[in-house]
Write a protein that holds these residues in place. Structure first.
Motif, short mmCIF file in Angstrom:
data_model
loop_
_atom_site.label_atom_id
_atom_site.label_comp_id
_atom_site.label_asym_id
_atom_site.label_seq_id
_atom_site.Cartn_x
_atom_site.Cartn_y
_atom_site.Cartn_z
N ARG A 173 0.80 -1.22 0.00
CA ARG A 173 0.00 0.00 0.00
C ARG A 173 0.84 1.27 0.00
O ARG A 173 0.34 2.35 0.33
CB ARG A 173 -0.96 0.01 1.19
N PHE A 174 2.11 1.16 -0.40
CA PHE A 174 2.99 2.32 -0.39
C PHE A 174 3.54 2.68 -1.77
O PHE A 174 4.41 3.54 -1.88
CB PHE A 174 4.17 2.08 0.57
N GLY A 175 3.07 2.01 -2.80
CA GLY A 175 3.61 2.27 -4.13
C GLY A 175 5.02 1.74 -4.32
O GLY A 175 5.75 2.17 -5.22
N MET A 176 5.40 0.79 -3.47
CA MET A 176 6.74 0.20 -3.53
C MET A 176 6.77 -0.92 -4.57
O MET A 176 5.73 -1.41 -5.01
CB MET A 176 7.11 -0.38 -2.16
N PRO A 177 7.98 -1.37 -4.95
CA PRO A 177 8.07 -2.56 -5.81
C PRO A 177 7.51 -3.79 -5.10
O PRO A 177 7.45 -3.84 -3.87
CB PRO A 177 9.57 -2.70 -6.05
N ASN A 178 7.12 -4.75 -5.89
CA ASN A 178 6.67 -6.05 -5.37
C ASN A 178 7.79 -7.05 -5.65
O ASN A 178 7.92 -7.54 -6.78
CB ASN A 178 5.37 -6.48 -6.04
N PRO A 179 8.61 -7.36 -4.66
CA PRO A 179 9.82 -8.15 -4.91
C PRO A 179 9.58 -9.66 -4.86
O PRO A 179 8.88 -10.18 -4.00
CB PRO A 179 10.74 -7.72 -3.76
#
Length: 396
Positions: A227-233
């Motif tokens: 929910r933070f606009g981060m990459p999905n690793p």
């Protein structure tokens, strides 16, 4: 049980009537290839988990639809702290409680799990990750998705818990076939459900367990969102197909015909006549023509075929004339011998066959750690994270 090993290569007639099959190591290769070719997801990244420090992270997680605890075991190995787990089956719940006594476990229908009340009871800790494998096969055709359909309820309850707990990341696993059911409509419904509760840019990849050191062919579809606009690793594969670990690497040191109930080294009893029939089954062949997925002999020198319980009709040992034991199944899933399964032998096999390999979950955990750390250090993002309206989902 004691027995005499019968070689399935010793008599010409043993395999003259059944042509030896070649191992099929890429059951979902087509789905994976199409996903990779058509995927333009900028949020999905693959990282080398060998570069992640192997230290206790203490990031917290909840395991929903946890079963016996394959995912929990893997994340604990990666240094995560299990806060809670939910499982409706009492035998699997007993196994989870036995192996993870520090985890707050809820045995019952997830619909009865009051996540907000539960958080209050344990002093409102922040949950960094929710992970689980809810059933998703009940979506109706033609784009109509009835949230009240009992087959869909479990998936939407999973989403409901995520919407209440609001973890930093959410990971959902399922069989790769979930991506092609109803021409992709189920995949679309999953993505829409998470987007509606503030987890946009959800990514999906098919991970082959054998590529991460699991001595078994077991591909899984893994959805990841945050929910933070981060990459999905995702973890990069560690082994090429020709480097996959063979079945012998996991089970060759276990006694061939001596039971060890203390570690679940037990298997279905066979009469001498039955063992003689098993002796005639070649690698890849089955004892039966109708139930070809049961009593199927494993291939020597190759990774295990996907292990299943099949009501006691597990795979046949690659060399011995008996089915593989519950402990052998557990080793093929990468459960440590210290992980003991509650219930009868068949119940143990059922739990093992339904589990996610701990090693695969461990690798997923390692991939997440750098990004969880990034969020932990970035308090501005944590404070300003959006909380979108949730009008698109109704939970009854």
């Amino acid at each position: 049980m004691q027995g005499t090993q019968l070689s399935f290569f010793s008599h010409e007639e043993n395999h003259s009537t059944t042509k030896q099959k070649k191992p099929k190591l890429g059951r979902y290769e087509r789905i994976k290839r199409e996903l990779d070719q058509n995927d333009c997801d900028p949020y999905k990244i693959f990282i080398d988990i060998d570069s992640v420090p192997n230290t206790a992270s203490n990031y917290t997680f909840m395991d929903l639809f946890c079963g016996a605890g394959g995912i929990t075991q893997g994340l604990v190995q990666a240094g995560f702290k299990p806060l809670a787990s939910v499982e409706i089956n009492p035998i699997a719940s007993a196994t989870h409680k036995k192996n993870f006594p520090q985890c707050h476990h809820f045995c019952g229908d997830i619909e009865q799990f009051d996540s907000r009340n539960w958080l209050e009871q344990i002093s409102l800790p922040e949950v960094n990750l929710i992970i689980g494998g809810p059933p998703c096969q009940g979506f109706s055709v033609a784009g109509k998705r009835d949230h009240k359909d009992p087959r869909n309820r479990l998936f939407y309850e999973f989403v409901h818990v995520v919407s209440e707990i609001r973890p930093w990341y959410v990971v959902m696993e399922n069989v790769p076939g979930i991506l092609t059911i109803q021409n992709g409509d189920v995949k679309k419904a999953i993505i829409e459900a998470f987007e509606s509760i503030g987890y946009p840019n959800i990514s999906v990849a098919i991970l082959e367990s054998a590529a991460y050191g699991v001595p078994q062919i077991r591909p899984r579809a893994i959805f990841i969102a945050n929910r933070f606009g981060m990459p999905n690793p995702y973890p990069k594969a560690k082994l090429l197909p020709e480097e996959y670990k063979p079945i012998e690497s996991a089970i060759s040191d276990l006694p061939p015909y001596t039971l060890i109930p203390e570690i679940n080294h037990q298997w279905t009893k066979h009469s001498l006549e039955y063992m003689e029939r098993i002796a005639k089954v070649p690698p890849g062949g089955s004892l039966y023509t109708k139930y070809i997925d049961a009593f199927k002999r494993q291939y020597p020198g190759k990774p295990s075929m996907t292990v299943k319980e099949n009501h006691g009709g597990t795979h046949i040992h690659p060399y011995l004339n008996r089915v593989i034991s519950a402990r052998e199944m557990a080793r093929l899933q990468t459960f440590p011998d210290s992980f003991i399964f509650e219930g009868s032998m068949k119940k143990a096999m059922w739990q093992i066959g339904n589990a996610v390999p701990p090693r695969l979950a461990e690798c997923i955990g390692y991939a997440l750690i750098p990004y969880l750390t990034n969020i932990a250090l970035n308090t501005i993002n944590k404070v300003n994270a959006s909380h979108p309206e949730q009008d698109d989902l109704v939970f009854d």
